[in-house]
Design an enzyme around this catalytic site. Structure first.
Site, PDB file in Angstrom:
ATOM      1  N   PRO A  12       0.844  -1.201   0.000  1.00 50.27           N
ATOM      2  CA  PRO A  12       0.000   0.000   0.000  1.00 50.27           C
ATOM      3  C   PRO A  12       0.873   1.242   0.000  1.00 50.27           C
ATOM      4  O   PRO A  12       1.789   1.352   0.823  1.00 50.27           O
ATOM      5  CB  PRO A  12      -0.796  -0.123   1.304  1.00 50.27           C
ATOM      6  CG  PRO A  12       0.033  -1.011   2.179  1.00 50.27           C
ATOM      7  CD  PRO A  12       0.766  -1.944   1.270  1.00 50.27           C
ATOM      8  N   GLN A  65      -6.461  -1.350   3.106  1.00 49.37           N
ATOM      9  CA  GLN A  65      -5.698  -0.961   4.282  1.00 49.37           C
ATOM     10  C   GLN A  65      -6.380   0.208   4.966  1.00 49.37           C
ATOM     11  O   GLN A  65      -6.654   1.241   4.343  1.00 49.37           O
ATOM     12  CB  GLN A  65      -4.260  -0.574   3.956  1.00 49.37           C
ATOM     13  CG  GLN A  65      -3.460  -0.349   5.245  1.00 49.37           C
ATOM     14  CD  GLN A  65      -2.030   0.094   5.044  1.00 49.37           C
ATOM     15  OE1 GLN A  65      -1.786   1.187   4.544  1.00 49.37           O
ATOM     16  NE2 GLN A  65      -1.085  -0.752   5.441  1.00 49.37           N
ATOM     17  N   CYS A  95       2.944   3.543   9.131  1.00 48.26           N
ATOM     18  CA  CYS A  95       3.181   4.827   8.467  1.00 48.26           C
ATOM     19  C   CYS A  95       3.693   5.860   9.469  1.00 48.26           C
ATOM     20  O   CYS A  95       3.084   6.069  10.522  1.00 48.26           O
ATOM     21  CB  CYS A  95       1.902   5.334   7.813  1.00 48.26           C
ATOM     22  SG  CYS A  95       2.121   6.906   6.938  1.00 48.26           S
ATOM     23  N   LYS A 134       0.035  -4.542   9.349  1.00 45.38           N
ATOM     24  CA  LYS A 134       1.318  -4.198   8.734  1.00 45.38           C
ATOM     25  C   LYS A 134       2.025  -3.229   9.667  1.00 45.38           C
ATOM     26  O   LYS A 134       1.496  -2.164   9.984  1.00 45.38           O
ATOM     27  CB  LYS A 134       1.140  -3.565   7.353  1.00 45.38           C
ATOM     28  CG  LYS A 134       2.457  -3.326   6.625  1.00 45.38           C
ATOM     29  CD  LYS A 134       2.218  -2.911   5.173  1.00 45.38           C
ATOM     30  CE  LYS A 134       3.550  -2.817   4.412  1.00 45.38           C
ATOM     31  NZ  LYS A 134       4.378  -1.688   4.843  1.00 45.38           N
ATOM     32  N   ASN A 206       8.659  -6.874   4.216  1.00 39.43           N
ATOM     33  CA  ASN A 206       8.602  -5.688   3.363  1.00 39.43           C
ATOM     34  C   ASN A 206       9.798  -4.806   3.711  1.00 39.43           C
ATOM     35  O   ASN A 206      10.334  -4.882   4.803  1.00 39.43           O
ATOM     36  CB  ASN A 206       7.272  -4.951   3.624  1.00 39.43           C
ATOM     37  CG  ASN A 206       7.163  -3.597   2.954  1.00 39.43           C
ATOM     38  OD1 ASN A 206       6.786  -2.615   3.574  1.00 39.43           O
ATOM     39  ND2 ASN A 206       7.478  -3.523   1.685  1.00 39.43           N
ATOM     40  N   GLY A 207      10.223  -3.990   2.752  1.00 42.75           N
ATOM     41  CA  GLY A 207      11.276  -3.022   3.021  1.00 42.75           C
ATOM     42  C   GLY A 207      12.528  -3.244   2.200  1.00 42.75           C
ATOM     43  O   GLY A 207      13.231  -4.227   2.425  1.00 42.75           O
ATOM     44  N   GLY A 208      12.794  -2.363   1.257  1.00 47.02           N
ATOM     45  CA  GLY A 208      14.049  -2.392   0.517  1.00 47.02           C
ATOM     46  C   GLY A 208      14.218  -3.542  -0.458  1.00 47.02           C
ATOM     47  O   GLY A 208      15.314  -3.761  -0.960  1.00 47.02           O
ATOM     48  N   GLY A 228       7.282  -2.502  -2.814  1.00 46.37           N
ATOM     49  CA  GLY A 228       6.608  -1.217  -2.900  1.00 46.37           C
ATOM     50  C   GLY A 228       7.048  -0.439  -4.119  1.00 46.37           C
ATOM     51  O   GLY A 228       6.641  -0.719  -5.237  1.00 46.37           O
ATOM     52  N   ARG A 229       7.937   0.511  -3.901  1.00 49.16           N
ATOM     53  CA  ARG A 229       8.342   1.378  -5.001  1.00 49.16           C
ATOM     54  C   ARG A 229       9.031   0.636  -6.142  1.00 49.16           C
ATOM     55  O   ARG A 229       8.950   1.035  -7.291  1.00 49.16           O
ATOM     56  CB  ARG A 229       9.224   2.506  -4.453  1.00 49.16           C
ATOM     57  CG  ARG A 229       8.365   3.610  -3.882  1.00 49.16           C
ATOM     58  CD  ARG A 229       8.991   4.373  -2.758  1.00 49.16           C
ATOM     59  NE  ARG A 229       8.044   5.381  -2.285  1.00 49.16           N
ATOM     60  CZ  ARG A 229       7.007   5.121  -1.474  1.00 49.16           C
ATOM     61  NH1 ARG A 229       6.810   3.896  -1.033  1.00 49.16           N
ATOM     62  NH2 ARG A 229       6.172   6.076  -1.111  1.00 49.16           N
TER      63      ARG A 229
END
Length: 332
Positions: A12, A65, A95, A134, A206-208, A228-229
């Site tokens: 998200p 979410q 967040c 999350k 999640n992350g990187g 994500g990105r």
């Protein structure tokens, strides 16, 4: 959510993973789990519900979410969202933005795991679909080795069906949301340990994470992986997800068919009063690395915003790209 079958998800992302983005991503991967932007419970209760919650049936599986910290408001939001048919409800406990903190939800909830547990228990009581969390590994001066397992144990005892863990701390003061995605060091090992200690619980990471090779490596240790990105800025990475992670037959994506589906979707959206740019902006990063990609980006970025722009802009952008090396770029 049961452990066993791996899950690959697109994270998200506020201002990015709206319904048009999700429809586009679904045309590339049939199996990826797609998440909405975070939607605040108060907005669902008092705001334009149809705009906030409606989506195309093609987007399934899709998760909503929610942001919030008041169990009663979250219950009402879940009840309002139920007829829309989401496949999962996820509570944001990660967040770090100032706006989210001012509403006392997001990552600052890591400091009050009892509140998160109360929210999950209330949401589970009214939800017919899985309710998940999350979170981060901790915030500020928290010791992740203490804070993370406490949060997980509380929310799992409250009935959470799964946890997705962004493998970084969030610093609530002094770092912007962008910096919070980049500066706090990644600690994948702590996420692995959380899974090892809870073998029957779905734990996603999640992350990187930038590539499907990295995703496959994480799936040796956890049940799900979330990009994500990396998935948004180069959506072509999704083209290999079904085959590499879900065992689908190997097949090259038909880019011309993708073009035609997105043109038809954009035409419907425009007919309903929308603008081409609302669809096209999510497609800009699709062909990163291919000959003609720069021209493709230029056409979508400049022509799609013009008054009266129609689906033909998408056709012109695709025509600028040389697809001959697409398989090699996608698989890289």
């Amino acid at each position: 959510m049961k452990t066993g079958r791996p899950i690959f998800a697109v994270a998200p992302m506020i201002d990015w993973t709206d319904r048009h983005c999700r429809y586009f991503h679904r045309q590339i991967s049939r199996n990826a789990l797609l998440y909405t932007e975070m939607v605040v419970a108060d907005a669902i209760i008092h705001g334009p519900r149809e705009r906030l919650l409606s989506f195309d049936a093609a987007e399934h599986p899709v998760a909503l979410q929610l942001g919030g910290s008041d169990p009663d408001k979250l219950v009402k939001a879940v009840e309002i969202a139920a007829p829309y048919g989401y496949d999962e409800i996820n509570l944001n406990v990660g967040c770090p933005s100032d706006r989210v903190q001012s509403g006392t939800f997001g990552a600052c909830l890591m400091l009050t795991p009892e509140t998160v547990a109360a929210c999950i228990k209330a949401m589970k009581a009214v939800s017919a679909v899985p309710v998940t969390v999350k979170c981060r590994i901790g915030v500020d001066e928290q010791d992740p080795e203490v804070a993370l397992p406490e949060l997980l144990d509380r929310v799992l005892d409250a009935g959470a069906d799964a946890v997705w863990i962004h493998a970084r701390k969030a610093w609530l003061k002094g770092l912007s949301p962008k910096e919070n995605r980049e500066i706090p060091p990644l600690d994948y090992e702590i996420v692995y340990r959380m899974k090892q200690a809870r073998p029957g619980v779905f734990v996603g990471i999640n992350g990187g994470i930038q590539t499907l090779d990295a995703a496959a490596e994480h799936l040796r240790h956890v049940d799900g992986v979330m990009l994500g990105r990396a998935a948004y800025q180069n959506a072509a990475v999704l083209a290999d997800v079904d085959q590499r992670l879900f065992g689908a037959p190997e097949a090259e994506i038909d880019w011309n068919a993708l073009r035609d589906r997105m043109m038809a979707y954009a035409e419907r959206h425009i007919a309903d009063g929308g603008r081409l740019q609302q669809v096209a902006r999510h497609m800009v990063g699709l062909f990163t690395g291919l000959p003609g990609a720069r021209r493709y980006r230029q056409i979508l970025s400049t022509d799609a915003v013009k008054t009266g722009a129609g689906p033909e802009v998408i056709a012109a952008a695709f025509a600028a790209v040389d697809f001959s090396g697409a398989k090699e770029v996608v698989s890289a």
